[in-house]
Design a protein around this motif. Structure first.
Motif, PDB file in Angstrom:
ATOM      1  N   LEU A 169       0.831  -1.196   0.000  1.00  0.00           N
ATOM      2  CA  LEU A 169       0.000   0.000   0.000  1.00  0.00           C
ATOM      3  C   LEU A 169       0.868   1.249   0.000  1.00  0.00           C
ATOM      4  CD1 LEU A 169      -2.699   1.376  -0.024  1.00  0.00           C
ATOM      5  CD2 LEU A 169      -2.831   1.111   2.460  1.00  0.00           C
ATOM      6  N   VAL A 170       1.997   1.222   0.695  1.00  0.00           N
ATOM      7  CA  VAL A 170       2.896   2.380   0.687  1.00  0.00           C
ATOM      8  C   VAL A 170       3.348   2.682  -0.741  1.00  0.00           C
ATOM      9  CG1 VAL A 170       5.140   3.263   1.449  1.00  0.00           C
ATOM     10  CG2 VAL A 170       3.674   2.044   3.061  1.00  0.00           C
ATOM     11  N   ILE A 171       3.709   1.653  -1.494  1.00  0.00           N
ATOM     12  CA  ILE A 171       4.103   1.863  -2.897  1.00  0.00           C
ATOM     13  C   ILE A 171       3.015   2.614  -3.645  1.00  0.00           C
ATOM     14  CG2 ILE A 171       4.479   0.685  -5.105  1.00  0.00           C
ATOM     15  CD1 ILE A 171       5.924  -1.529  -3.533  1.00  0.00           C
ATOM     16  N   GLN A 172       1.780   2.180  -3.474  1.00  0.00           N
ATOM     17  CA  GLN A 172       0.678   2.787  -4.221  1.00  0.00           C
ATOM     18  C   GLN A 172       0.355   4.196  -3.744  1.00  0.00           C
ATOM     19  OE1 GLN A 172      -2.462  -0.356  -5.367  1.00  0.00           O
ATOM     20  NE2 GLN A 172      -1.336  -1.320  -3.683  1.00  0.00           N
ATOM     21  N   LEU A 173       0.498   4.448  -2.450  1.00  0.00           N
ATOM     22  CA  LEU A 173       0.299   5.806  -1.944  1.00  0.00           C
ATOM     23  C   LEU A 173       1.377   6.743  -2.485  1.00  0.00           C
ATOM     24  CD1 LEU A 173      -0.619   5.061   1.790  1.00  0.00           C
ATOM     25  CD2 LEU A 173      -2.178   5.791  -0.038  1.00  0.00           C
ATOM     26  N   ALA A 174       2.608   6.245  -2.541  1.00  0.00           N
ATOM     27  CA  ALA A 174       3.704   7.068  -3.062  1.00  0.00           C
ATOM     28  C   ALA A 174       3.492   7.392  -4.539  1.00  0.00           C
ATOM     29  CB  ALA A 174       5.038   6.354  -2.860  1.00  0.00           C
ATOM     30  N   LYS A 175       3.025   6.413  -5.299  1.00  0.00           N
ATOM     31  CA  LYS A 175       2.756   6.662  -6.724  1.00  0.00           C
ATOM     32  C   LYS A 175       1.603   7.650  -6.894  1.00  0.00           C
ATOM     33  CE  LYS A 175       4.468   5.517  -9.722  1.00  0.00           C
ATOM     34  NZ  LYS A 175       5.623   6.194 -10.390  1.00  0.00           N
ATOM     35  N   MET A 179       5.447  10.210  -6.950  1.00  0.00           N
ATOM     36  CA  MET A 179       6.848   9.920  -6.675  1.00  0.00           C
ATOM     37  C   MET A 179       7.371   8.778  -7.545  1.00  0.00           C
ATOM     38  SD  MET A 179       6.959  10.172  -2.500  1.00  0.00           S
ATOM     39  CE  MET A 179       8.726  10.517  -2.448  1.00  0.00           C
ATOM     40  N   LYS A 180       8.664   8.769  -7.772  1.00  0.00           N
ATOM     41  CA  LYS A 180       9.343   7.587  -8.301  1.00  0.00           C
ATOM     42  C   LYS A 180       9.547   6.633  -7.137  1.00  0.00           C
ATOM     43  CE  LYS A 180      13.859   6.074 -10.067  1.00  0.00           C
ATOM     44  NZ  LYS A 180      15.179   6.498 -10.578  1.00  0.00           N
ATOM     45  N   VAL A 181       9.230   5.356  -7.346  1.00  0.00           N
ATOM     46  CA  VAL A 181       9.285   4.387  -6.251  1.00  0.00           C
ATOM     47  C   VAL A 181      10.265   3.263  -6.575  1.00  0.00           C
ATOM     48  CG1 VAL A 181       7.989   2.733  -4.856  1.00  0.00           C
ATOM     49  CG2 VAL A 181       6.919   4.900  -5.529  1.00  0.00           C
ATOM     50  N   ILE A 182      11.183   3.049  -5.653  1.00  0.00           N
ATOM     51  CA  ILE A 182      12.084   1.896  -5.656  1.00  0.00           C
ATOM     52  C   ILE A 182      11.591   0.959  -4.559  1.00  0.00           C
ATOM     53  CG2 ILE A 182      14.481   1.130  -5.425  1.00  0.00           C
ATOM     54  CD1 ILE A 182      15.257   4.142  -5.847  1.00  0.00           C
ATOM     55  N   ALA A 183      11.522  -0.336  -4.837  1.00  0.00           N
ATOM     56  CA  ALA A 183      10.988  -1.259  -3.832  1.00  0.00           C
ATOM     57  C   ALA A 183      11.753  -2.569  -3.849  1.00  0.00           C
ATOM     58  CB  ALA A 183       9.498  -1.517  -4.093  1.00  0.00           C
ATOM     59  N   SER A 184      11.883  -3.165  -2.661  1.00  0.00           N
ATOM     60  CA  SER A 184      12.608  -4.429  -2.534  1.00  0.00           C
ATOM     61  C   SER A 184      11.739  -5.485  -1.881  1.00  0.00           C
ATOM     62  CB  SER A 184      13.885  -4.235  -1.704  1.00  0.00           C
ATOM     63  OG  SER A 184      13.567  -3.890  -0.367  1.00  0.00           O
ATOM     64  N   ALA A 185      12.024  -6.737  -2.219  1.00  0.00           N
ATOM     65  CA  ALA A 185      11.372  -7.894  -1.602  1.00  0.00           C
ATOM     66  C   ALA A 185      12.284  -9.096  -1.812  1.00  0.00           C
ATOM     67  CB  ALA A 185       9.993  -8.131  -2.200  1.00  0.00           C
ATOM     68  N   GLY A 186      11.861 -10.265  -1.317  1.00  0.00           N
ATOM     69  CA  GLY A 186      12.765 -11.402  -1.255  1.00  0.00           C
ATOM     70  C   GLY A 186      12.548 -12.519  -2.239  1.00  0.00           C
ATOM     71  N   SER A 187      11.781 -12.290  -3.308  1.00  0.00           N
ATOM     72  CA  SER A 187      11.621 -13.324  -4.328  1.00  0.00           C
ATOM     73  C   SER A 187      11.261 -12.663  -5.655  1.00  0.00           C
ATOM     74  CB  SER A 187      10.529 -14.334  -3.946  1.00  0.00           C
ATOM     75  OG  SER A 187       9.240 -13.761  -4.083  1.00  0.00           O
ATOM     76  N   ASP A 188      11.471 -13.381  -6.736  1.00  0.00           N
ATOM     77  CA  ASP A 188      11.155 -12.842  -8.056  1.00  0.00           C
ATOM     78  C   ASP A 188       9.654 -12.666  -8.240  1.00  0.00           C
ATOM     79  OD1 ASP A 188      13.849 -12.780  -8.615  1.00  0.00           O
ATOM     80  OD2 ASP A 188      13.848 -14.668  -9.740  1.00  0.00           O
ATOM     81  N   ASP A 189       8.841 -13.547  -7.653  1.00  0.00           N
ATOM     82  CA  ASP A 189       7.388 -13.388  -7.715  1.00  0.00           C
ATOM     83  C   ASP A 189       6.955 -12.088  -7.039  1.00  0.00           C
ATOM     84  OD1 ASP A 189       7.105 -15.752  -9.066  1.00  0.00           O
ATOM     85  OD2 ASP A 189       6.470 -16.928  -7.321  1.00  0.00           O
ATOM     86  N   LYS A 190       7.581 -11.778  -5.930  1.00  0.00           N
ATOM     87  CA  LYS A 190       7.254 -10.539  -5.224  1.00  0.00           C
ATOM     88  C   LYS A 190       7.706  -9.321  -6.021  1.00  0.00           C
ATOM     89  CE  LYS A 190       7.356 -12.636  -0.622  1.00  0.00           C
ATOM     90  NZ  LYS A 190       7.986 -12.628   0.718  1.00  0.00           N
ATOM     91  N   VAL A 191       8.846  -9.440  -6.691  1.00  0.00           N
ATOM     92  CA  VAL A 191       9.304  -8.349  -7.545  1.00  0.00           C
ATOM     93  C   VAL A 191       8.277  -8.067  -8.638  1.00  0.00           C
ATOM     94  CG1 VAL A 191      11.040  -7.693  -9.265  1.00  0.00           C
ATOM     95  CG2 VAL A 191      11.763  -8.671  -7.082  1.00  0.00           C
ATOM     96  N   GLN A 192       7.751  -9.119  -9.235  1.00  0.00           N
ATOM     97  CA  GLN A 192       6.742  -8.952 -10.281  1.00  0.00           C
ATOM     98  C   GLN A 192       5.493  -8.273  -9.730  1.00  0.00           C
ATOM     99  OE1 GLN A 192       6.968  -9.357 -13.539  1.00  0.00           O
ATOM    100  NE2 GLN A 192       4.841  -8.634 -13.751  1.00  0.00           N
ATOM    101  N   PHE A 193       5.061  -8.671  -8.540  1.00  0.00           N
ATOM    102  CA  PHE A 193       3.891  -8.048  -7.921  1.00  0.00           C
ATOM    103  C   PHE A 193       4.132  -6.568  -7.670  1.00  0.00           C
ATOM    104  CE2 PHE A 193       1.715  -7.085  -3.743  1.00  0.00           C
ATOM    105  CZ  PHE A 193       0.461  -6.856  -4.308  1.00  0.00           C
TER     106      PHE A 193
END
Length: 338
Positions: A169-175, A179-193
């Motif tokens: 939700l933070v990603i979507q609020l920032a967008k 804002m330009k958003v950089i985001a990290s997570a721990g799997s390729d599936d999460k990166v796609q999401f």
């Protein structure tokens, strides 16, 4: 009606590392209940529908002072949704759907009406959403972002654990704030999401170093921190002068069997004149409750906010699901459905 099994998830022992299913928590099916005749003594009988899984549960299993710590031998509890089966309390009637702290058991007699709020589900959202994006995780993202981000169009935000219920939700609020958003997570599936919900730059921190991504895509003006540790260190290095750090969680430190990552560049806070804000959502919630429920459910219904859930069926699977959530096995919000 013949008595029913009232399944429960019992807190059995304090963990030394991650909670072990069948050891830290134990599913118990020995208790019986007859919903038609169980004494209410002025209270109301609640049938649990969905329960939220989140790192807070793990924190309450630590050897910490009561009432924060769970009581050994008793069911754990957390945010949940239940439906009133019978009531002797004038505040609630049979059929009302309530949000509040629910026991991890199928039925419970409640006496504190003030601990629950009736849900007005006028958009007919799934009940599980009200323990996710329209519940505490969403409220955490909303109040922290609104209060501390001071977002400006064209700035850069970095969100760690961006595929979780809060971070997504933070990603979507920032967008929505431009804002330009950089985001990290721990799997390729999460990166796609994360890309699907709008992240401009999304990466798997297990295969790509945060410091390298931020050096290329920064400097960053806002850092939403869910993990601490190495990500925090990288964000400090990549921060613009006067950047705002919103400290929501420290997932990297929750497993006490591991040595915490030694952040070595805290002097950057001084040199870059950074603002560091830690917060507990419940402190800010009264200020934003009305705005949250006016805005977020409507955006979810219109599909202008996107969410993802992993729904695990049955309390008997809750111990395994808790461990999976803590180890990052799920994308989005983890929910137990009864």
């Amino acid at each position: 009606m013949a008595p029913l099994t009232n399944g429960r998830l019992i807190f059995n022992e304090i963990p030394t590392g991650y909670p072990i299913p069948g050891q830290t928590t134990v599913y118990d099916a020995s208790e019986k209940i007859d919903p038609e005749i169980v004494p209410l003594n002025g209270g109301f009988l609640l049938k649990t529908l969905v329960l939220s899984l989140e790192p807070l549960i793990f924190g309450r299993m630590r050897d910490v002072p009561p009432p924060f710590m769970y009581e050994l031998g008793k069911p754990i509890n957390n945010f949940g949704i239940g439906v009133v089966v019978r009531s002797e309390n004038p505040v609630f009637r049979a059929g009302d759907h309530l949000y509040g702290f629910c026991q991890f058991e199928e039925y419970s007699v409640q006496h504190q009406a003030e601990a629950f709020s009736k849900i007005d589900n006028k958009y007919n959202l799934p009940w599980s959403v009200f323990v996710g994006t329209a519940g505490m995780p969403g409220q955490t993202a909303y109040v922290g972002w609104k209060e501390y981000s001071h977002a400006k169009k064209g700035e850069v935000a970095f969100v760690s654990s961006g595929a979780g219920a809060v971070g997504s939700l933070v990603i979507q609020l920032a967008k929505r704030d431009g804002m330009k958003v950089i985001a990290s997570a721990g799997s390729d599936d999460k990166v796609q999401f994360m890309k699907e919900i709008g992240a401009d730059v999304a990466f798997n921190y297990k295969t790509t170093k945060a410091s390298e991504v931020l050096a290329k895509e920064g400097p960053i003006d806002v850092y939403w921190d869910n993990v601490g540790g190495e990500s925090l260190e990288a964000a400090l290095d990549a921060a613009a002068n006067h950047a705002r750090f919103i400290e929501c969680g420290m997932i990297s430190t929750y497993n006490t069997s591991l040595t915490p990552y030694p952040v070595t560049n805290l002097m950057k806070i001084v040199a870059k004149e950074l603002t560091i804000k830690g917060f507990v959502y419940s402190t800010l919630l009264p200020k934003y409750t009305e705005a949250f429920y006016k805005e977020v459910p409507a955006l979810l219904a219109a599909k202008e906010l996107i969410y993802k859930e992993d729904v695990i069926m049955g309390l008997e699977n809750a111990g395994d699901a808790l461990l999976g959530m803590l180890k990052g096995s799920y994308i989005g919000k983890s929910v137990i459905a009864l």
